[in-house]
Scaffold this motif. Structure first.
Motif, PDB file in Angstrom:
ATOM      1  N   THR A 110       0.831  -1.204   0.000  1.00  0.00           N
ATOM      2  CA  THR A 110       0.000   0.000   0.000  1.00  0.00           C
ATOM      3  C   THR A 110       0.864   1.252   0.000  1.00  0.00           C
ATOM      4  OG1 THR A 110      -1.728  -1.162   1.220  1.00  0.00           O
ATOM      5  CG2 THR A 110      -1.806   1.242   1.247  1.00  0.00           C
ATOM      6  N   ILE A 111       1.899   1.256   0.824  1.00  0.00           N
ATOM      7  CA  ILE A 111       2.776   2.425   0.912  1.00  0.00           C
ATOM      8  C   ILE A 111       3.555   2.617  -0.373  1.00  0.00           C
ATOM      9  CG2 ILE A 111       4.780   3.380   2.135  1.00  0.00           C
ATOM     10  CD1 ILE A 111       3.671   2.017   4.656  1.00  0.00           C
ATOM     11  N   LEU A 112       3.988   1.502  -0.993  1.00  0.00           N
ATOM     12  CA  LEU A 112       4.691   1.614  -2.272  1.00  0.00           C
ATOM     13  C   LEU A 112       3.786   2.216  -3.341  1.00  0.00           C
ATOM     14  CD1 LEU A 112       6.713  -1.729  -2.415  1.00  0.00           C
ATOM     15  CD2 LEU A 112       7.621   0.585  -2.164  1.00  0.00           C
ATOM     16  N   LEU A 113       2.512   1.812  -3.351  1.00  0.00           N
ATOM     17  CA  LEU A 113       1.562   2.394  -4.288  1.00  0.00           C
ATOM     18  C   LEU A 113       1.343   3.872  -3.987  1.00  0.00           C
ATOM     19  CD1 LEU A 113      -0.522   2.055  -6.568  1.00  0.00           C
ATOM     20  CD2 LEU A 113      -2.190   1.378  -4.835  1.00  0.00           C
ATOM     21  N   LEU A 114       1.250   4.203  -2.699  1.00  0.00           N
ATOM     22  CA  LEU A 114       1.061   5.594  -2.292  1.00  0.00           C
ATOM     23  C   LEU A 114       2.260   6.446  -2.698  1.00  0.00           C
ATOM     24  CD1 LEU A 114      -1.239   7.032  -0.658  1.00  0.00           C
ATOM     25  CD2 LEU A 114       0.254   6.874   1.328  1.00  0.00           C
ATOM     26  N   VAL A 115       3.460   5.926  -2.459  1.00  0.00           N
ATOM     27  CA  VAL A 115       4.678   6.672  -2.787  1.00  0.00           C
ATOM     28  C   VAL A 115       4.824   6.847  -4.296  1.00  0.00           C
ATOM     29  CG1 VAL A 115       7.204   6.570  -2.742  1.00  0.00           C
ATOM     30  CG2 VAL A 115       5.909   6.044  -0.679  1.00  0.00           C
ATOM     31  N   SER A 116       4.591   5.771  -5.053  1.00  0.00           N
ATOM     32  CA  SER A 116       4.722   5.875  -6.511  1.00  0.00           C
ATOM     33  C   SER A 116       3.712   6.863  -7.087  1.00  0.00           C
ATOM     34  CB  SER A 116       4.548   4.495  -7.150  1.00  0.00           C
ATOM     35  OG  SER A 116       3.279   3.952  -6.847  1.00  0.00           O
ATOM     36  N   THR A 117       2.481   6.856  -6.556  1.00  0.00           N
ATOM     37  CA  THR A 117       1.474   7.818  -7.012  1.00  0.00           C
ATOM     38  C   THR A 117       1.893   9.242  -6.658  1.00  0.00           C
ATOM     39  OG1 THR A 117      -0.251   6.161  -6.646  1.00  0.00           O
ATOM     40  CG2 THR A 117      -0.971   8.435  -6.916  1.00  0.00           C
ATOM     41  N   PHE A 118       2.419   9.397  -5.440  1.00  0.00           N
ATOM     42  CA  PHE A 118       2.862  10.719  -5.008  1.00  0.00           C
ATOM     43  C   PHE A 118       3.998  11.228  -5.886  1.00  0.00           C
ATOM     44  CE2 PHE A 118       5.842  13.318  -2.631  1.00  0.00           C
ATOM     45  CZ  PHE A 118       5.026  14.356  -2.221  1.00  0.00           C
ATOM     46  N   VAL A 119       5.006  10.374  -6.137  1.00  0.00           N
ATOM     47  CA  VAL A 119       6.162  10.790  -6.932  1.00  0.00           C
ATOM     48  C   VAL A 119       5.731  11.183  -8.341  1.00  0.00           C
ATOM     49  CG1 VAL A 119       8.324  10.004  -7.971  1.00  0.00           C
ATOM     50  CG2 VAL A 119       7.818   9.461  -5.601  1.00  0.00           C
ATOM     51  N   TYR A 120       4.783  10.436  -8.906  1.00  0.00           N
ATOM     52  CA  TYR A 120       4.302  10.744 -10.254  1.00  0.00           C
ATOM     53  C   TYR A 120       3.642  12.119 -10.296  1.00  0.00           C
ATOM     54  CZ  TYR A 120       1.334  10.627 -14.399  1.00  0.00           C
ATOM     55  OH  TYR A 120       0.698  10.939 -15.575  1.00  0.00           O
ATOM     56  N   PHE A 121       2.688  12.344  -9.402  1.00  0.00           N
ATOM     57  CA  PHE A 121       1.974  13.626  -9.408  1.00  0.00           C
ATOM     58  C   PHE A 121       2.883  14.769  -8.964  1.00  0.00           C
ATOM     59  CE2 PHE A 121      -2.049  11.034  -9.024  1.00  0.00           C
ATOM     60  CZ  PHE A 121      -2.541  11.418 -10.267  1.00  0.00           C
ATOM     61  N   TYR A 122       3.802  14.488  -8.017  1.00  0.00           N
ATOM     62  CA  TYR A 122       4.714  15.535  -7.552  1.00  0.00           C
ATOM     63  C   TYR A 122       5.663  15.952  -8.674  1.00  0.00           C
ATOM     64  CZ  TYR A 122       8.413  17.867  -4.935  1.00  0.00           C
ATOM     65  OH  TYR A 122       9.337  18.784  -4.494  1.00  0.00           O
ATOM     66  N   THR A 123       6.170  14.980  -9.435  1.00  0.00           N
ATOM     67  CA  THR A 123       7.059  15.298 -10.560  1.00  0.00           C
ATOM     68  C   THR A 123       6.322  16.104 -11.617  1.00  0.00           C
ATOM     69  OG1 THR A 123       8.286  13.248 -10.178  1.00  0.00           O
ATOM     70  CG2 THR A 123       8.582  14.316 -12.299  1.00  0.00           C
ATOM     71  N   LEU A 124       5.101  15.669 -11.931  1.00  0.00           N
ATOM     72  CA  LEU A 124       4.298  16.391 -12.923  1.00  0.00           C
ATOM     73  C   LEU A 124       4.000  17.808 -12.452  1.00  0.00           C
ATOM     74  CD1 LEU A 124       2.944  15.796 -15.673  1.00  0.00           C
ATOM     75  CD2 LEU A 124       0.856  15.233 -14.415  1.00  0.00           C
ATOM     76  N   SER A 125       3.650  17.940 -11.171  1.00  0.00           N
ATOM     77  CA  SER A 125       3.359  19.257 -10.618  1.00  0.00           C
ATOM     78  C   SER A 125       4.603  20.143 -10.600  1.00  0.00           C
ATOM     79  CB  SER A 125       2.796  19.119  -9.198  1.00  0.00           C
ATOM     80  OG  SER A 125       2.620  20.379  -8.589  1.00  0.00           O
ATOM     81  N   SER A 126       5.756  19.548 -10.281  1.00  0.00           N
ATOM     82  CA  SER A 126       7.000  20.317 -10.220  1.00  0.00           C
ATOM     83  C   SER A 126       7.386  20.865 -11.585  1.00  0.00           C
ATOM     84  CB  SER A 126       8.130  19.442  -9.669  1.00  0.00           C
ATOM     85  OG  SER A 126       7.855  19.033  -8.350  1.00  0.00           O
ATOM     86  N   VAL A 127       7.144  20.075 -12.644  1.00  0.00           N
ATOM     87  CA  VAL A 127       7.450  20.543 -13.996  1.00  0.00           C
ATOM     88  C   VAL A 127       6.629  21.792 -14.315  1.00  0.00           C
ATOM     89  CG1 VAL A 127       7.263  19.973 -16.446  1.00  0.00           C
ATOM     90  CG2 VAL A 127       8.129  18.271 -14.841  1.00  0.00           C
ATOM     91  N   PHE A 128       5.333  21.733 -14.004  1.00  0.00           N
ATOM     92  CA  PHE A 128       4.480  22.898 -14.258  1.00  0.00           C
ATOM     93  C   PHE A 128       4.876  24.080 -13.370  1.00  0.00           C
ATOM     94  CE2 PHE A 128       1.517  19.717 -16.038  1.00  0.00           C
ATOM     95  CZ  PHE A 128       1.223  20.342 -17.244  1.00  0.00           C
ATOM     96  N   GLN A 129       5.269  23.796 -12.123  1.00  0.00           N
ATOM     97  CA  GLN A 129       5.656  24.872 -11.218  1.00  0.00           C
ATOM     98  C   GLN A 129       6.932  25.567 -11.689  1.00  0.00           C
ATOM     99  OE1 GLN A 129       4.070  26.195  -8.707  1.00  0.00           O
ATOM    100  NE2 GLN A 129       2.375  24.731  -8.629  1.00  0.00           N
ATOM    101  N   VAL A 130       7.881  24.798 -12.228  1.00  0.00           N
ATOM    102  CA  VAL A 130       9.128  25.384 -12.736  1.00  0.00           C
ATOM    103  C   VAL A 130       8.842  26.274 -13.939  1.00  0.00           C
ATOM    104  CG1 VAL A 130      11.319  24.851 -13.865  1.00  0.00           C
ATOM    105  CG2 VAL A 130      10.630  23.571 -11.838  1.00  0.00           C
TER     106      VAL A 130
END
Length: 309
Positions: free
Chosen positions: A231-251
């Motif tokens: 469950t935590i691995l799924l949570l982390v992978s989902t977080f990293v995906y959305f965080y990376t996508l969000s960071s690209v737009f934020q930059v």
């Protein structure tokens, strides 16, 4: 109202409402558990703080963007703009810290049983509460100067160097100051992201070794630790995906002096994706929720069931 703005407003409204309902349902789950004999675990305490961080992110990012998309612009005062951006940054940072602490704690829990790891396993639960509160305090201290850049869109008419976000604006400063400030804000996030990825890699390695050891067994019961780790691995992978996508737009948003409304809205939508999705990931992989719902809907009051939840 233009059709594109109406579509964006509906996306923000749906994302915010679904996310708030999901987090509220998960919060109700923990409230119901408090009326049973179930003893909350350390991970449950982290989940509750993740819910609070999700609420802050959704309310402070989703609600004002929804209002702006539907035409209610320039309605926030100078102080409210500063408060909204500050609370959103704190909630976002606390969300990153909570996922980081959760992944590191789970990696320690399933670690090999040698003397050093055994001692760390005993001490780890004691550091959960201080770590969570330290995370909140750190985010408040780091982001306390963030409102300096924020101003109300209705009060920036006499200011030339501003970046309009629809409902609030950001005052532009020199590049050196912006770079130093961006580095200060990014350091805790990068540190947490590194720890998170390291802990996730450790869990994947341990899970792989465990699978290799038991592959000759046809049917092996899945342990609670294994289910929690997945469950935590799924949570982390989902977080990293959305965080990376969000960071690209934020930059891209940060380097643009006059960003268009599409870029602003895409950055806001991606920033609110994880807070809206994460409670459903937790609920779908938590067997306690299914047993609790069955017990309450079926009016089951068996102490044996409560002890095993």
């Amino acid at each position: 109202m233009v059709n594109s703005e109406l579509a964006v407003g509906l996306i923000f409204l749906t994302q915010t409402v679904v996310g708030i309902l999901g987090n509220f349902s998960l919060l109700c789950h923990y409230i119901l558990l408090s009326f049973t004999d179930y003893r909350l675990k350390s991970t449950d305490f982290i989940h509750k703080h993740l819910i609070v961080a999700n609420f802050l992110t959704l309310l402070c990012k989703g609600v004002p963007h929804t209002m702006a998309a539907f035409g209610w612009k320039h309605t926030l005062s100078h102080l409210r703009c500063k408060l909204l951006f500050f609370l959103h940054r704190v909630g976002r940072g606390a969300s990153i810290g909570s996922i980081c602490i959760l992944s590191v704690y789970q990696a320690i829990t399933i670690s090999p049983g040698n003397a050093w790891w055994a001692a760390l396993k005993v001490k780890a639960p004691k550091y959960i509460v201080p770590s969570i509160f330290l995370c909140w305090m750190l985010q408040m201290l780091v982001n306390v100067i963030f409102p300096i850049y924020i101003t109300s869109s209705s009060s920036d008419k006499n200011i030339t160097n501003v970046k309009d976000f629809g409902y609030c604006s950001s005052v532009l400063h020199d590049e050196t100051r912006n770079s130093l400030y961006a580095a200060l804000l990014s350091f805790p996030d990068v540190l947490c992201l590194g720890l998170m990825l390291g802990a996730s890699g450790t869990m994947v390695f341990i899970l792989y070794r465990h699978k290799q050891r038991v592959q000759h067994i046809r049917r092996t019961a899945s342990s609670p630790e294994s289910r929690a780790m997945k469950t935590i691995l799924l949570l982390v992978s989902t977080f990293v995906y959305f965080y990376t996508l969000s960071s690209v737009f934020q930059v891209v948003l940060a380097v643009s002096d006059n960003p268009n409304w599409i870029l602003i809205n895409m950055a806001a939508i991606t920033a609110a994706c994880f807070p809206a999705v994460s409670p459903f990931l937790l609920m779908s992989h938590d067997s306690k929720i299914h047993r609790l719902c069955f017990a309450w809907t079926g009016n089951i009051k068996s102490p044996h069931l409560r002890r095993n939840m």
